[in-house]
Design an enzyme around this catalytic site. Structure first.
Site, mmCIF file in Angstrom:
data_model
loop_
_atom_site.group_PDB
_atom_site.id
_atom_site.type_symbol
_atom_site.label_atom_id
_atom_site.label_comp_id
_atom_site.label_asym_id
_atom_site.label_seq_id
_atom_site.Cartn_x
_atom_site.Cartn_y
_atom_site.Cartn_z
ATOM 1 C CG ASP A 262 27.604 25.170 48.730
ATOM 2 O OD1 ASP A 262 27.992 24.109 47.826
ATOM 3 O OD2 ASP A 262 27.599 25.127 50.094
ATOM 4 C CG ASN B 181 29.446 20.640 47.471
ATOM 5 O OD1 ASN B 181 29.198 21.767 48.009
ATOM 6 N ND2 ASN B 181 30.324 20.031 47.226
ATOM 7 C CG ASP C 49 31.646 22.817 49.683
ATOM 8 O OD1 ASP C 49 30.981 23.830 49.095
ATOM 9 O OD2 ASP C 49 32.548 22.497 48.938
ATOM 10 C CG ASP D 19 29.176 23.543 43.922
ATOM 11 O OD1 ASP D 19 28.100 23.587 43.074
ATOM 12 O OD2 ASP D 19 29.158 23.100 44.933
ATOM 13 C CG ASP E 208 39.041 35.194 34.313
ATOM 14 O OD1 ASP E 208 40.204 35.771 33.870
ATOM 15 O OD2 ASP E 208 38.173 35.920 35.117
ATOM 16 C CG ASP F 198 43.654 38.125 35.538
ATOM 17 O OD1 ASP F 198 42.674 38.764 35.840
ATOM 18 O OD2 ASP F 198 44.791 38.071 36.046
ATOM 19 C CD GLU G 118 41.708 42.935 34.595
ATOM 20 O OE1 GLU G 118 42.544 41.981 34.563
ATOM 21 O OE2 GLU G 118 41.205 43.592 35.816
ATOM 22 C CG HIS H 12 36.015 39.474 39.892
ATOM 23 N ND1 HIS H 12 36.150 39.840 38.354
ATOM 24 C CD2 HIS H 12 37.358 39.117 40.364
ATOM 25 C CE1 HIS H 12 37.557 39.764 38.201
ATOM 26 N NE2 HIS H 12 38.036 39.428 39.309
ATOM 27 C CG ASP H 13 38.592 42.744 40.552
ATOM 28 O OD1 ASP H 13 38.928 41.877 41.305
ATOM 29 O OD2 ASP H 13 39.306 42.544 39.397
HETATM 30 C C1 NOJ Z 1 42.431 40.993 37.819
HETATM 31 C C2 NOJ Z 1 41.479 40.292 38.585
HETATM 32 O O1 NOJ Z 1 40.338 40.727 38.080
HETATM 33 C C3 NOJ Z 1 41.964 40.317 39.845
HETATM 34 O O2 NOJ Z 1 40.502 39.833 40.532
HETATM 35 C C4 NOJ Z 1 42.913 39.555 40.451
HETATM 36 O O3 NOJ Z 1 43.156 39.597 41.814
HETATM 37 C C5 NOJ Z 1 44.247 40.148 39.527
HETATM 38 N N1 NOJ Z 1 43.870 40.240 38.010
HETATM 39 C C6 NOJ Z 1 45.283 39.307 39.506
HETATM 40 O O4 NOJ Z 1 45.105 37.922 38.698
#
Ligand code: NOJ
Length: 538
Positions: free
Chosen positions: A21, A23, A25, A29, A98, A199, A241, A315-316
């Site tokens: 970050d 700035n 907040d 960013d 993405d 995605d 993906e 990130h999932d």
């Molecule tokens: C896969 C992404 O990696 C995930 O983070 C997202 O919630 C779903 N697709 C829906 O876009």
């Protein structure tokens, strides 16, 4: 095999909200990313995959896009994005955007129009259906709990949303929708991006009325059309993906004739610690033999006719050191072992932010400290279904997506140096111990180990293109393999667990001519210490 620049590249994924970050907040960013480009350059990566930075109301942290050609306010401006591209480019780093094209936000102008009336010009941009006997058209479920159909009072129809109800699915059968997507892709290609991460690409060919969701009959037709109308004649990296890819499907996506994408990002190994037939929250211990079989399959299925990604995290998914390593007694050893195992394989490696530091899972006490829509919806849903609070929390500790989304730990200063404000999600309190500042200057750190693994890949074609052979396939504790390219042979031996083990490797692979990397310094013969890993030339 015709060589491509992305065969030997290493990709680093940034989840911008949690990266840096600039700035105050509390939200990462684009300027924050620019500040850290030298850190990434020093690590040695070639490509950044940027999780979505487009305009979004953030129901699903940017995976709900309301304008594909503009930047989310919290992240900055289009000019900041252009500057990021320029600065990355100056350092020889390419940026993947993405592409979330299965759905938009319900706040996208197309959906705002679409829901106005049945004869609106944008109605067919989305998937609208009449009720059946006063109910949803069928029992399709949303990934984020509940039905995938949402009732729209104003026009008396349901719309489809495979994710949250603020993420209506686009109607890919409509050629105008497809053209809109190509247009936005070309907008970014013209700005000089390095490619796209796509995605849930496998959902594009869905036939919801027949409950066909993944790998629908038109999927590859659409991808080829996309290819022809956007990146096909450019030298970009495109990665899909694909949760449900088999090797046969992966060969279509990544056909070296260039008609579809560069590579797949498939998850077969990632599902091995969930009970088969149930969902990701229903846990079972990982069996190493299963993991070996899955890797063996994906390492040997391509004969110059496809390309795969290599990853432990995104990130999932939860943090790998907490998941299949040991984030307490052996955090450094196990993080390095898992890195060695993966980075010796064939495919394009992806490092998820903080993985190179051994960042670990988070355990928040209170459900309200969690931010992820998937976690929060599942929590409510399971409570309603009668699950115990404690059991649900155990699943969240193991598999919740916020494990990967706590802020990047830059230093031992307040909030890990991520922000001077209040972070949008709390920082993992272990930042005093695990942080970039300490690790960059410590030659024995996990960070410098990753840096060395990247260097080894760059200097050894055998790691990029060599054949794979599994060693000790029946061994329940050791993951060992050999990579071969002409006269060059590299062996990787990893103890996957915390018990010391003995092993007998075939004689021809015993002699360590040159140790390329190891996590214990000098290695022993025939014996491996907890989470010991070694990569050597024979
Ligand atoms: C896969 C992404 O990696 C995930 O983070 C997202 O919630 C779903 N697709 C829906 O876009």
């Amino acid at each position: 095999m015709v060589k491509k620049w992305w065969h030997s590249s290493v990709v680093y994924q940034i989840y911008p909200r949690s990266f840096n970050d600039s700035n105050g907040d509390g939200i990462g960013d684009l300027k924050g990313i620019i500040e850290k480009l030298d850190y990434l350059k020093n690590l040695g990566i070639d490509v950044i995959w940027l999780s979505p930075v487009f305009k979004s109301p953030n129901d699903d942290n940017g995976y709900d896009i309301s304008d594909y050609e503009d930047i989310m306010d919290e992240f900055g401006t289009l000019e900041d994005m252009e500057l990021l591209l320029k600065e990355a480019n100056n350092r020889g780093i390419k940026i993947l955007m993405d592409l979330v094209a299965n759905h938009t936000s319900d706040e996208h102008k197309w959906f705002i129009e679409s829901r106005k009336s049945k004869d609106n010009a944008y109605r067919d941009y989305y998937i609208w259906r009449d009720p059946v006997d006063g109910h949803e058209p069928n029992d399709l479920g949303s990934t984020f709990s509940g039905s995938a159909w949402e009732w729209d009072e104003a026009t008396g129809q349901y719309y489809l949303h495979l994710f949250s109800k603020k993420q209506p699915d686009l109607n890919w059968e409509n050629p105008i929708v497809r053209e809109e997507v190509w247009k936005s892709m070309n907008f970014w290609i013209d700005k000089g991006i390095g490619g796209f991460r796509m995605d849930v690409i496998e959902l594009l060919g869905k036939i919801p009325d027949e409950k066909i969701i993944s790998n629908g009959p038109m999927l590859h037709e659409y991808i080829r059309e996309m290819n022809r109308n956007s990146f096909g004649d450019k030298d970009l990296l495109t990665v899909g993906e694909c949760w449900g890819a088999t090797p046969e499907i992966a060969k279509m996506y990544s056909n070296p004739d260039g008609s579809e994408l560069s590579m797949v990002f498939q998850f077969e190994h990632i599902g091995l610690d969930q009970i088969p037939g149930k969902d990701k929250w229903d846990l079972q211990p990982l069996n190493l033999i299963d993991l070996k079989n899955v890797f063996h399959k994906w390492q040997t299925c391509f004969h110059d006719d496809g390309w795969n990604s290599l990853f432990w995290n995104n990130h999932d998914t939860p943090r790998i050191v907490s998941r299949w390593g040991n984030d307490k007694v052996y955090k450094i050893e196990s993080a390095k072992m898992l890195a060695t195992l993966l980075h010796g394989l064939k495919g394009t490696p992806y490092i998820y932010q903080g993985e190179e530091l051994g960042m670990a899972n988070i355990k928040f006490k209170d459900i309200n400290q969690y931010k992820d829509i998937e976690t929060l919806n599942m929590y409510k849903d399971r409570l309603n279904k009668g699950y115990k609070h404690e059991d649900i929390m155990e699943s969240i500790y193991a598999k919740g997506r916020d494990n990967a989304r706590t802020p990047m730990q830059w230093s031992d200063e307040i909030d890990g140096g991520f922000t001077t404000g209040t972070p949008w999600i709390e920082v993992n309190p272990n930042f005093t111990e695990i942080n970039a500042k300490e690790q960059v200057s410590n030659p024995n750190s996990i960070y410098n180990y990753y840096k060395k693994l990247i260097e080894i890949r760059k200097n050894n074609e055998v790691i990029v293109y060599g054949d794979f052979e599994m060693l000790l396939p029946e061994d329940k504790n050791i993951f060992a393999y050999v990579r071969t390219l002409k006269d060059s042979k590299i062996v990787v031996v990893c103890n996957f667990y915390e018990n010391e083990v003995e092993y007998n490797i075939p004689k021809e692979y015993e002699e360590k001519k040159e140790v390329l990397i190891s996590n214990y310094g000098l290695s022993l013969t025939g014996r491996l210490r907890p989470f010991e890993a070694i990569m050597y030339r024979v």
